[in-house]
Design a protein around this motif. Structure first.
Motif, PDB file in Angstrom:
ATOM      1  N   ALA A   1       5.859  -0.588  -6.888  1.00  0.00           N
ATOM      2  CA  ALA A   1       6.576  -1.865  -6.795  1.00  0.00           C
ATOM      3  C   ALA A   1       5.667  -3.012  -7.223  1.00  0.00           C
ATOM      4  O   ALA A   1       6.093  -3.905  -7.969  1.00  0.00           O
ATOM      5  CB  ALA A   1       7.085  -2.095  -5.379  1.00  0.00           C
ATOM      6  N   ALA A   2       4.419  -2.993  -6.791  1.00  0.00           N
ATOM      7  CA  ALA A   2       3.475  -4.050  -7.161  1.00  0.00           C
ATOM      8  C   ALA A   2       3.228  -4.039  -8.669  1.00  0.00           C
ATOM      9  O   ALA A   2       3.206  -5.100  -9.316  1.00  0.00           O
ATOM     10  CB  ALA A   2       2.164  -3.888  -6.397  1.00  0.00           C
ATOM     11  N   ALA A   3       3.051  -2.855  -9.240  1.00  0.00           N
ATOM     12  CA  ALA A   3       2.815  -2.748 -10.679  1.00  0.00           C
ATOM     13  C   ALA A   3       4.041  -3.196 -11.476  1.00  0.00           C
ATOM     14  O   ALA A   3       3.912  -3.918 -12.469  1.00  0.00           O
ATOM     15  CB  ALA A   3       2.430  -1.316 -11.050  1.00  0.00           C
ATOM     16  N   LEU A   4       5.221  -2.787 -11.039  1.00  0.00           N
ATOM     17  CA  LEU A   4       6.440  -3.178 -11.752  1.00  0.00           C
ATOM     18  C   LEU A   4       6.658  -4.686 -11.688  1.00  0.00           C
ATOM     19  O   LEU A   4       7.077  -5.302 -12.682  1.00  0.00           O
ATOM     20  CB  LEU A   4       7.654  -2.435 -11.188  1.00  0.00           C
ATOM     21  CG  LEU A   4       7.660  -0.919 -11.366  1.00  0.00           C
ATOM     22  CD1 LEU A   4       8.904  -0.311 -10.749  1.00  0.00           C
ATOM     23  CD2 LEU A   4       7.525  -0.524 -12.827  1.00  0.00           C
ATOM     24  N   GLU A   5       6.373  -5.274 -10.542  1.00  0.00           N
ATOM     25  CA  GLU A   5       6.509  -6.723 -10.404  1.00  0.00           C
ATOM     26  C   GLU A   5       5.547  -7.437 -11.360  1.00  0.00           C
ATOM     27  O   GLU A   5       5.919  -8.392 -12.043  1.00  0.00           O
ATOM     28  CB  GLU A   5       6.228  -7.143  -8.963  1.00  0.00           C
ATOM     29  CG  GLU A   5       6.404  -8.627  -8.722  1.00  0.00           C
ATOM     30  CD  GLU A   5       6.155  -9.017  -7.270  1.00  0.00           C
ATOM     31  OE1 GLU A   5       5.903 -10.214  -7.041  1.00  0.00           O
ATOM     32  OE2 GLU A   5       6.202  -8.146  -6.374  1.00  0.00           O
ATOM     33  N   LEU A   6       4.314  -6.975 -11.409  1.00  0.00           N
ATOM     34  CA  LEU A   6       3.333  -7.550 -12.315  1.00  0.00           C
ATOM     35  C   LEU A   6       3.788  -7.416 -13.767  1.00  0.00           C
ATOM     36  O   LEU A   6       3.767  -8.386 -14.529  1.00  0.00           O
ATOM     37  CB  LEU A   6       1.982  -6.861 -12.128  1.00  0.00           C
ATOM     38  CG  LEU A   6       0.914  -7.185 -13.180  1.00  0.00           C
ATOM     39  CD1 LEU A   6       0.425  -8.616 -13.023  1.00  0.00           C
ATOM     40  CD2 LEU A   6      -0.238  -6.190 -13.076  1.00  0.00           C
TER      41      LEU A   6
ATOM     42  N   VAL B   1       7.024   3.545 -18.522  1.00  0.00           N
ATOM     43  CA  VAL B   1       8.115   2.828 -19.184  1.00  0.00           C
ATOM     44  C   VAL B   1       7.931   1.314 -19.040  1.00  0.00           C
ATOM     45  O   VAL B   1       8.088   0.555 -19.999  1.00  0.00           O
ATOM     46  CB  VAL B   1       9.493   3.282 -18.632  1.00  0.00           C
ATOM     47  CG1 VAL B   1      10.603   2.329 -19.029  1.00  0.00           C
ATOM     48  CG2 VAL B   1       9.801   4.701 -19.107  1.00  0.00           C
ATOM     49  N   ALA B   2       7.552   0.867 -17.846  1.00  0.00           N
ATOM     50  CA  ALA B   2       7.345  -0.569 -17.618  1.00  0.00           C
ATOM     51  C   ALA B   2       6.159  -1.083 -18.424  1.00  0.00           C
ATOM     52  O   ALA B   2       6.202  -2.197 -18.976  1.00  0.00           O
ATOM     53  CB  ALA B   2       7.143  -0.839 -16.127  1.00  0.00           C
ATOM     54  N   LEU B   3       5.113  -0.298 -18.515  1.00  0.00           N
ATOM     55  CA  LEU B   3       3.934  -0.705 -19.271  1.00  0.00           C
ATOM     56  C   LEU B   3       4.244  -0.731 -20.771  1.00  0.00           C
ATOM     57  O   LEU B   3       3.834  -1.663 -21.480  1.00  0.00           O
ATOM     58  CB  LEU B   3       2.759   0.217 -18.959  1.00  0.00           C
ATOM     59  CG  LEU B   3       1.402  -0.151 -19.534  1.00  0.00           C
ATOM     60  CD1 LEU B   3       1.005  -1.586 -19.202  1.00  0.00           C
ATOM     61  CD2 LEU B   3       0.340   0.827 -19.020  1.00  0.00           C
ATOM     62  N   VAL B   4       4.979   0.247 -21.263  1.00  0.00           N
ATOM     63  CA  VAL B   4       5.387   0.250 -22.674  1.00  0.00           C
ATOM     64  C   VAL B   4       6.198  -1.006 -22.975  1.00  0.00           C
ATOM     65  O   VAL B   4       5.974  -1.687 -23.990  1.00  0.00           O
ATOM     66  CB  VAL B   4       6.192   1.527 -23.032  1.00  0.00           C
ATOM     67  CG1 VAL B   4       6.861   1.394 -24.397  1.00  0.00           C
ATOM     68  CG2 VAL B   4       5.294   2.757 -23.004  1.00  0.00           C
TER      69      VAL B   4
ATOM     70  N   ALA C   1       5.606   9.180  -0.761  1.00  0.00           N
ATOM     71  CA  ALA C   1       6.708   8.305  -1.185  1.00  0.00           C
ATOM     72  C   ALA C   1       6.430   6.856  -0.786  1.00  0.00           C
ATOM     73  O   ALA C   1       6.680   5.925  -1.567  1.00  0.00           O
ATOM     74  CB  ALA C   1       8.025   8.780  -0.592  1.00  0.00           C
ATOM     75  N   ARG C   2       5.894   6.641   0.399  1.00  0.00           N
ATOM     76  CA  ARG C   2       5.559   5.286   0.853  1.00  0.00           C
ATOM     77  C   ARG C   2       4.494   4.682  -0.057  1.00  0.00           C
ATOM     78  O   ARG C   2       4.587   3.536  -0.469  1.00  0.00           O
ATOM     79  CB  ARG C   2       5.074   5.343   2.306  1.00  0.00           C
ATOM     80  CG  ARG C   2       4.494   4.080   2.898  1.00  0.00           C
ATOM     81  CD  ARG C   2       5.530   3.067   3.377  1.00  0.00           C
ATOM     82  NE  ARG C   2       6.602   3.610   4.152  1.00  0.00           N
ATOM     83  CZ  ARG C   2       6.638   3.707   5.490  1.00  0.00           C
ATOM     84  NH1 ARG C   2       5.623   3.291   6.205  1.00  0.00           N
ATOM     85  NH2 ARG C   2       7.704   4.198   6.086  1.00  0.00           N
ATOM     86  N   TYR C   3       3.466   5.456  -0.351  1.00  0.00           N
ATOM     87  CA  TYR C   3       2.389   4.984  -1.223  1.00  0.00           C
ATOM     88  C   TYR C   3       2.943   4.632  -2.603  1.00  0.00           C
ATOM     89  O   TYR C   3       2.660   3.560  -3.149  1.00  0.00           O
ATOM     90  CB  TYR C   3       1.312   6.066  -1.335  1.00  0.00           C
ATOM     91  CG  TYR C   3       0.126   5.668  -2.179  1.00  0.00           C
ATOM     92  CD1 TYR C   3      -0.990   5.079  -1.596  1.00  0.00           C
ATOM     93  CD2 TYR C   3       0.110   5.885  -3.546  1.00  0.00           C
ATOM     94  CE1 TYR C   3      -2.091   4.719  -2.356  1.00  0.00           C
ATOM     95  CE2 TYR C   3      -0.979   5.529  -4.318  1.00  0.00           C
ATOM     96  CZ  TYR C   3      -2.075   4.949  -3.718  1.00  0.00           C
ATOM     97  OH  TYR C   3      -3.160   4.593  -4.482  1.00  0.00           O
ATOM     98  N   ILE C   4       3.737   5.526  -3.162  1.00  0.00           N
ATOM     99  CA  ILE C   4       4.330   5.302  -4.482  1.00  0.00           C
ATOM    100  C   ILE C   4       5.202   4.044  -4.456  1.00  0.00           C
ATOM    101  O   ILE C   4       5.107   3.202  -5.357  1.00  0.00           O
ATOM    102  CB  ILE C   4       5.125   6.544  -4.940  1.00  0.00           C
ATOM    103  CG1 ILE C   4       4.159   7.660  -5.348  1.00  0.00           C
ATOM    104  CG2 ILE C   4       6.069   6.196  -6.083  1.00  0.00           C
ATOM    105  CD1 ILE C   4       4.824   9.002  -5.608  1.00  0.00           C
TER     106      ILE C   4
END
Length: 190
Positions: free
Chosen positions: A68-73, A131-134, A60-63
């Motif tokens: 979070a970094a990917a979603l921010e990007l 979903v964020a990438l789409v 969970a910590r890793y995810i």
């Protein structure tokens, strides 16, 4: 006076995350966790319900951190091609201090087929990132950066599969030039 319990837990979860990331769930023994965290066996069982609980918290910590970094990007203002390039180059230029590969990908391969709890946690994370990438690719389609005839969901799945495959290849010993060639080729799909 000892350190606060939350400090001990956070430090142990981070250390365990790295141990599971490097060795997998099955490949990480309780003794490995003791050595990684600096906690004794009884402290691990007193602080966490056991190896499985510690793994779930570590995953969970890793995810949380990686997603979070990917979603921010992906939510940022950069063009979608630059966003996807950044995602790909996170694999190419991964931190040499980190274990090789990806805890999520490693866990999908190791646990996904026979562990419904882990599989569900991993599937939910993958769906959030997809979903964020789409959405980012759809935004690129609306600005003309991505051709209108390209399906955003298919492209997003391709990018996720490419990144996962690159992580597996890195874990298998692929060098930087090989990973860079894959990333460069993947960018031509956009």
């Amino acid at each position: 006076m000892g350190r606060p319990r939350s400090f001990v837990e956070d430090t142990a979860i981070d250390a365990a995350m790295r141990a599971f990331w490097a060795n997998g769930y099955e490949g990480t023994s309780t003794q490995d966790l003791c050595e990684a965290t600096g906690l004794g066996r009884s402290s691990i069982y007193n602080t966490f319900a056991g190896k499985r609980d510690l793994f779930e918290k570590a995953l969970a910590r890793y995810i949380d951190r990686k997603t979070a970094a990917a979603l921010e990007l992906l939510a940022g203002d950069k063009p979608v091609r630059e966003k996807v390039r950044t995602l790909l180059w996170w694999v190419v230029d991964s931190d040499p201090a980190d274990p090789i590969g990806c805890l999520v990908v490693n866990s999908m391969v190791e646990l996904g087929p026979h562990d419904p709890v882990a599989a569900d946690q991993l599937r939910r994370d993958q769906e959030i990132r997809l979903v964020a990438l789409v959405a980012a690719i759809e935004a690129g389609r609306s600005t003309g950066e991505v051709a209108a005839d390209k399906d955003a969901e298919t492209l997003a799945q391709f990018v996720v599969a490419t990144i996962s495959g690159m992580r597996v290849m890195a874990r298998g010993g692929a060098d930087r030039p090989a990973l860079e060639a894959i990333a460069t080729t993947a960018l031509t799909a956009l």
